[in-house]
Design an enzyme around this catalytic site. Structure first.
Site, short mmCIF file in Angstrom:
data_model
loop_
_atom_site.label_atom_id
_atom_site.label_comp_id
_atom_site.label_asym_id
_atom_site.label_seq_id
_atom_site.Cartn_x
_atom_site.Cartn_y
_atom_site.Cartn_z
N ASP A 137 -10.47 -3.28 -4.91
CA ASP A 137 -9.56 -2.31 -4.31
C ASP A 137 -9.47 -1.09 -5.21
OD1 ASP A 137 -7.52 -0.96 -3.01
OD2 ASP A 137 -5.97 -2.45 -3.43
N HIS B 248 -8.35 -4.71 -0.38
CA HIS B 248 -7.10 -4.10 0.04
C HIS B 248 -6.72 -4.60 1.44
CE1 HIS B 248 -4.13 -0.83 -0.30
NE2 HIS B 248 -4.26 -0.72 1.01
N SER C 232 0.83 -1.20 0.00
CA SER C 232 0.00 0.00 0.00
C SER C 232 0.87 1.26 0.00
CB SER C 232 -0.96 -0.06 1.20
OG SER C 232 -1.96 0.93 1.11
#
Length: 309
Positions: free
Chosen positions: A250, A280, A154
């Site tokens: 996501d 995610h 991320s």
């Protein structure tokens, strides 16, 4: 939430949306401590270090090493996610511990300073300083400087790619073996098709992404803005081979796809793993079959890259 066909193995996080905001961060972040279990694993040695950042402040790094590791070992520089505002969570440490044991490498785990208290570019400079600290002290730390990879999930992916670009721009001698990027945030424009589609998905969504940008105090006119939004770079030459992993539901799904396309167009090898039925941060569920399969793919990629050098 039922409109998204997320696998049941990710419950209850398949129904969780973090209430990101300054009030929540003030309450939550001080309680996000390094778990003590990282010191209890009988297969690992864990040593805490402090590295001086660009402004003279100290940042915390952990060197996680298999007890049987060679003296001059490969090393993964690992940068955790959390939207630049959240400290490392338990599953970040668990992933790092597993990488160390199953890849057969040392892991340099970076605890950079967080926005909004420390806005851009502090978190990038902290991660760059941590990389330099590992490289400059490689002999003491038992690291083979010819076998250093970098990765993060991320926002950690943003920082990992940013450090690769910073090292290239600043002519640092490090030659990264790879960049390892699960569900990366790489396009700050927040206008991809997946961003438009996934405004309310669990764990993360484009609504939350839009809340983060003001907290980081990013300035699009700065020349270092491109580290925050790597897909907008003019050149991708000399970046390392990449493992890119996307989650199906996501908002950042298309970030990974676009970055893979840009790297391949520049002649850089890419392994693209598009996981299905995932959201995610799905690897927070460590025992899910999909998580185990994804972690195995990450580990295989890193082992192959380290062995190829």
């Amino acid at each position: 939430m039922a409109k998204y066909k997320i696998k049941r193995e990710f419950f209850p996080f398949s129904h969780f949306k973090p209430p990101i905001g300054k009030k929540f961060l003030r309450m939550a972040v001080p309680h996000m401590k390094t778990p003590k279990y990282i010191y209890r694993d009988k297969e690992l040695d864990v040593i805490r270090h402090e590295i001086e950042s660009y402004d003279g402040e100290k940042i915390e790094c952990f060197l996680i090493s298999p007890k049987s590791i060679e003296d001059s070992a490969p090393c993964l520089i690992y940068i955790h996610g959390g939207g630049f505002v959240l400290a490392a969570a338990g599953y970040h440490y668990k992933n790092a511990m597993r990488y160390a044991k199953e890849v057969g490498c040392k892991v340099w785990f970076v605890n950079y300073r967080l926005a909004p208290e420390y806005p851009h570019p502090v978190f990038f400079e902290d991660c760059y300083a941590a990389m330099c600290g590992a490289y400059d002290n490689a002999e003491i730390l038992g690291i083979d400087t010819s076998r250093i990879g970098i990765g993060g999930d991320s926002a950690g992916s943003t920082l990992a790619v940013g450090v690769c670009m910073m090292a290239k721009d600043r002519k640092h001698p490090v030659k990264f073996a790879f960049q390892m990027l699960p569900y990366p945030y790489l396009d700050a424009r927040n206008n991809s098709e997946s961003c438009k589609k996934y405004t309310d998905t669990p764990m993360w969504n484009s609504t939350l992404s839009s809340r983060i940008t003001p907290m980081t105090n990013i300035d699009r006119s700065r020349p270092d803005y491109v580290y925050y939004s790597p897909v907008e770079a003019e050149s991708f030459d000399a970046l390392p081979p990449a493992y890119i992993e996307t989650a199906e539901f996501d908002c950042l799904h298309d970030d990974g796809i676009l970055y893979a396309e840009k790297l391949r167009a520049a002649g850089i090898d890419v392994v693209l793993n598009e996981t299905q039925g995932t959201m995610h941060g799905f690897d927070i569920m460590q025992n899910a079959k999909t998580t185990k399969k994804a972690l195995a793919e990450r580990i295989l990629f890193m082992k192959r890259r380290f062995c190829s050098i």
